[in-house]
Design an enzyme around this catalytic site. Structure first.
Site, mmCIF file in Angstrom:
data_model
loop_
_atom_site.group_PDB
_atom_site.id
_atom_site.type_symbol
_atom_site.label_atom_id
_atom_site.label_comp_id
_atom_site.label_asym_id
_atom_site.label_seq_id
_atom_site.Cartn_x
_atom_site.Cartn_y
_atom_site.Cartn_z
ATOM 1 C CD GLU B 68 -1.765 -2.372 1.517
ATOM 2 O OE1 GLU B 68 -0.629 -2.572 1.995
ATOM 3 O OE2 GLU B 68 -2.616 -3.270 1.405
ATOM 4 C CG HIS B 137 -10.791 -5.909 7.152
ATOM 5 N ND1 HIS B 137 -9.962 -6.442 8.104
ATOM 6 C CD2 HIS B 137 -10.247 -6.255 5.957
ATOM 7 C CE1 HIS B 137 -8.962 -7.089 7.507
ATOM 8 N NE2 HIS B 137 -9.114 -6.986 6.208
#
Lengths: 337, 336
Positions: B68, B137
Site C-alpha cells: 500500500e 476492516h
C-alpha cells in the site's frame, strides 16, 4: 584496428573516453559549484541569513554529478534531504536555490519549501524530500508515466544508506522490477544514517547486494571516483532506456560535514574524517582531467574561480529578493482557479 | 439493471455508477489509469472494477503487489509527472499503511514546491462498518484526512453522487480521497448518462425541514432521512443535509439551515471524539449562527471502541435509524 578494438585498447578512464571535453569541464564546474554552494549555505546559516536546518553534501560531489551525466531535462530525478548537490548537478540555478534557502519569493519553491524541499521541475528535479525513503515510490511512479506514455526518459532515484532500511525501499524496488520500469536506484552510501553506521543497521555487506532480491543488477562503486560512478550509471541508464528495467547502483562515499546543523560528530573520529577528506572527489576529478589533457591548471583554476563568483552572485540575488507576503500563507495549498 | 426510470434516468447501483465513471474517464483520457490490489480479473474486493481490465487492458488496470505504501507512492509519482491514477485501497483501513505518501507527499507537494507541482491522484477507499469484518476492516477514518491541508475528502451517499464525484475528482488538479461506503455498493438509484461533475465542497439539502438540522454523510444520510420520516409523523420536521465533502466543508449550507431551525445535530460513522461533528459544531459555535441556536449541539458518532465483531455490538457501535430518531426527538423537544 577495428572500432571495437580501438575502444578496448583505450585505457583512459570511462568518463574521459566517453564524454566530450566541454561536457567534462562543465561537470568539474558544477562539482566546484556544489562545494562552494554548500560552503556558502553554511556561512549564510552561521550569519543568521538562513534558519531551520540543512544537510550538506560536501564530499559527495562526484556521486551527484557523475550520476547526472547521462540525463537530459526530460529525465527525472527524485532527491533526498541531502539534495543540494543533486539539484545543481541536474542544472538548477544557484541564485534561485539560495533565494529558496533565504525563504524568498524568487526561490524555486517561492520560499515555501526551503532546503529539504528544493526542486526544479523544469530541469526534471522532482524534489528533495524530508522523509527518508519518501522519494523511492515517487520515482517508480515517474518511471511508470514514461513507460505508459511511450517516452524514453528515465528516472534516477537518489537515496541514502539510511533509506535502504525503510519499507518503501522494498516496495519500490519490487514494483519497479515487476513492471520493468525505466528507473535507476542510486544509493549514496555515506556510511551513516545520522549517527548510525550503515554496517550496523544493514544486514548485508553491500547495499547493492539487495538487488538480487529484486532480480535486478546491483553494483557497488567508489562513489568518489567520477568515472566509476559515471560508468555504472551509464550502463544502468542504457538498460532502463532499452526497456530492460531497473538497476541499483551503490556509490560508496562520505559526508565531510555532520548530518545536520545539530551534529557534534560524536560517532566518528577526526582521523576517519581526515582520511576521507584525502579522497576528495573534486581534487581527483580535476587531476584526472588535467592528466588527460582536458584542461590545464590555469583552466581548472578559472573554473574554480567561476564557481566562487557564481555563488557570490547567487547569495547577492537571494539577499536582494523579496520575501513572500505573510497574507499568502495559504497560497499554493490547492491549485488556483 | 440499467432500467430507464420515468425521469429518463437509468437506475444503477452505487458500484455500477463508480465503474461507469471510471470507464467514461478512461475512454476520454488515455492518461487515466487504475491501480490497486486485485482490481484486474478479480474485479476488486467489492467488484467495483469488474470487467474493466477486459475493456482497457492490464497496462491501464494494474494489479499492484500488496504494497500500500509503495502503491500509493507510485500513484503519487505518476500523478506528479502526467498520469491521472485512480488508486483503490482494498479497505480504507489499509490507507494507514500509506499515510506517509498520502499525508507527507501527495497533500504537501504543491505547497512545498511553491505551486510548481500538481498531484492529480484519486484515492478510492471502501469504508465503514456493518459487514462483520471487525476492527481492522470496518473503520471510518475520513476525519483524519480532514485535518490535512492539500487533500480533498469526499463521501458520496448516492449512486448519482458516486459517479459525479469521481469524475469531478479526476478533473481536479489536487489529490482527492473518496470514501465509498461498503453497504452502499449495492444500493440503486437514478444516475445521469454521460459525464457530469458533482461539485466538490458543496453540501446538499436532501430533505427540507424547519425544526432541527441533521448534518450527515455517506450512509448516515439514508439513516437520517429514514429517522426524519418517522419524526414527521409526530410533527417534528427535520432538515437533512448531505455533507458530501469533509474537506472543503460547505459552511454556508449548514449555517443557513441552523439559522432556520435553531437546532443542530451531526451524525457520522467515525469515532465521536475529534471527528467531523467536532469540526462542524465548533464552526457553528464560532459563527453568527450561534445566536440562532435554541438548544445545545448534539453529536452522534461511533462508540469509543474499535468496531466489534458481534453483530449486536457492531450495530450498537455506530449510529442507527432508531438512535438518530431518538436523539433528534430529544433535541427538538429541548430535552438535552
Amino acid at each position: 584496428m577495428t572500432a571495437a578494438e580501438a575502444i578496448s585498447a583505450d585505457n583512459r578512464p570511462f568518463a574521459i573516453r566517453t564524454y566530450a571535453p566541454a561536457q567534462l569541464r562543465e561537470a568539474l564546474r558544477r562539482m566546484y559549484l556544489i562545494r562552494r554552494f554548500e560552503e556558502g549555505a553554511e556561512d549564510s546559516y552561521m550569519r543568521g541569513l538562513i534558519h531551520g536546518t540543512m544537510h550538506l553534501s560536501i564530499g559527495q560531489e562526484a556521486s551527484a554529478m557523475a550520476t547526472c551525466m547521462e540525463l537530459t531535462d526530460a529525465d527525472k530525478i527524485t532527491s533526498t534531504h541531502r539534495g543540494h548537490g543533486h539539484c545543481i548537478a541536474k542544472g538548477a540555478d544557484v541564485g534561485r536555490m539560495f533565494a529558496e534557502f533565504f525563504g524568498k519569493e524568487t526561490g524555486y519553491c517561492h520560499g515555501r519549501g526551503g532546503s529539504m524541499h528544493i526542486a526544479d521541475v523544469r530541469t526534471g528535479n522532482l524534489g528533495a524530500n524530508g522523509i527518508v525513503g519518501g522519494g523511492l515510490p515517487i520515482a517508480v511512479g515517474a518511471a511508470l508515466t514514461a513507460k505508459r506514455l511511450g517516452r524514453d526518459d528515465v528516472t534516477v532515484c537518489f537515496f541514502g544508506d539510511g533509506a535502504n532500511n525503510e519499507g518503501a525501499f522494498h516496495e519500490a524496488l519490487n514494483m519497479a522490477a515487476v513492471w520493468k520500469l525505466p528507473v535507476v536506484f542510486v544509493c549514496e552510501n555515506n556510511r551513516y544514517g545520522m549517527s548510525t553506521p550503515a554496517a550496523y543497521a544493514t544486514a548485508v555487506r553491500n547495499i547493492a547486494d539487495r538487488a538480487v532480491a529484486y532480480a535486478m543488477p546491483g553494483v557497488t562503486v567508489d562513489g568518489n571516483d567520477f568515472s566509476a560512478v559515471a560508468e555504472a550509471v551509464h550502463i544502468a541508464v542504457a538498460r532502463a532506456r532499452a526497456g530492460e528495467g531497473p538497476s541499483l547502483v551503490e556509490n560508496l562515499t562520505y559526508r565531510w560535514r555532520g548530518h545536520s546543523k545539530s551534529d557534534r560528530n560524536r560517532y566518528r573520529t577526526k582521523e576517519e574524517i581526515e582520511e576521507w577528506m584525502a579522497r576528495d572527489p573534486i581534487a581527483r576529478f580535476r587531476a584526472e582531467l588535467i592528466a588527460h589533457g582536458i584542461l590545464d591548471e590555469a583552466g581548472a583554476d578559472a573554473i574554480a574561480a567561476d564557481a566562487v563568483a557564481t555563488v557570490e552572485a547567487g547569495i547577492a540575488f537571494a539577499k536582494d529578493s523579496p520575501s513572500p507576503a505573510v497574507t499568502d500563507v495559504t497560497r499554493y495549498v490547492y491549485a488556483e482557479s | 439493471m440499467n432500467a430507464m426510470s420515468d425521469a429518463g434516468l437509468r437506475v444503477l447501483s452505487y458500484s455500477e455508477a463508480i465503474r461507469e465513471a471510471m470507464a467514461i474517464a478512461m475512454e476520454a483520457d488515455p492518461t487515466v489509469i487504475l491501480m490497486g490490489e486485485d482490481i484486474g480479473v478479480y474485479g476488486g474486493a467489492f467488484q467495483v472494477t469488474l470487467d474493466l481490465v477486459d475493456r482497457f487492458g492490464k497496462d491501464r488496470v494494474m494489479d499492484t503487489p500488496i504494497s500500500e505504501l509503495g502503491g500509493a507512492g507510485v500513484a503519487v509519482g505518476a500523478a506528479l509527472t502526467g498520469l491521472k491514477p485512480i488508486y483503490e485501497f482494498q479497505f480504507s483501513d489499509f490507507a494507514m499503511l500509506a499515510m506517509e505518501q498520502i499525508v507527507n507527499q501527495a497533500a504537501k507537494l504543491r505547497y512545498m514546491l511553491g505551486g510548481e507541482a500538481s498531484v492529480p491522484v484519486v484515492f478510492r477507499l471502501p469504508s465503514g462498518s456493518g459487514t462483520g469484518a471487525a476492527a481492522q476492516h470496518s473503520q471510518s477514518i475520513e476525519a483524519w484526512f480532514g485535518h490535512v491541508p492539500g487533500l480533498k475528502v469526499l463521501q458520496p451517499a448516492t449512486p448519482e453522487d458516486a459517479k459525479g464525484m469521481l469524475l469531478a475528482a479526476l478533473a481536479d488538479p489536487d489529490p482527492v480521497m473518496i470514501f465509498e461506503h461498503k453497504l452502499l455498493y449495492k444500493m440503486k438509484g437514478p444516475v445521469p448518462e454521460g459525464s457530469y461533475h458533482t461539485p466538490i465542497g458543496k453540501a446538499l439539502v436532501r430533505r427540507a425541514g424547519t425544526d432541527v438540522t441533521i448534518v450527515a454523510g455517506s450512509i448516515m444520510v439514508h439513516r437520517a432521512l429514514e429517522a426524519a420520516e418517522k419524526l414527521a409523523a409526530e410533527g417534528i420536521n427535520a432538515e437533512v443535509i448531505d455533507l458530501r465533502s469533509i474537506r472543503p466543508i460547505d459552511h454556508e449550507t449548514i449555517l443557513a439551515s441552523v439559522r432556520k431551525t435553531g437546532r443542530l445535530m451531526v451524525v457520522y460513522e467515525g469515532v465521536k471524539a475529534f471527528g467531523v461533528g467536532a469540526e462542524i459544531s465548533a464552526m457553528v459555535a464560532e459563527s453568527d449562527a450561534f445566536d440562532y441556536l435554541d438548544a445545545p449541539i448534539l453529536r452522534l458518532g461511533a462508540a469509543d471502541a474499535p468496531v466489534p465483531y458481534n453483530p449486536d455490538l457492531e450495530r450498537a457501535a455506530v449510529p442507527q435509524v432508531d438512535t438518530i430518531e431518538a436523539a433528534a426527538r430529544r433535541l427538538a423537544r429541548r430535552e438535552v
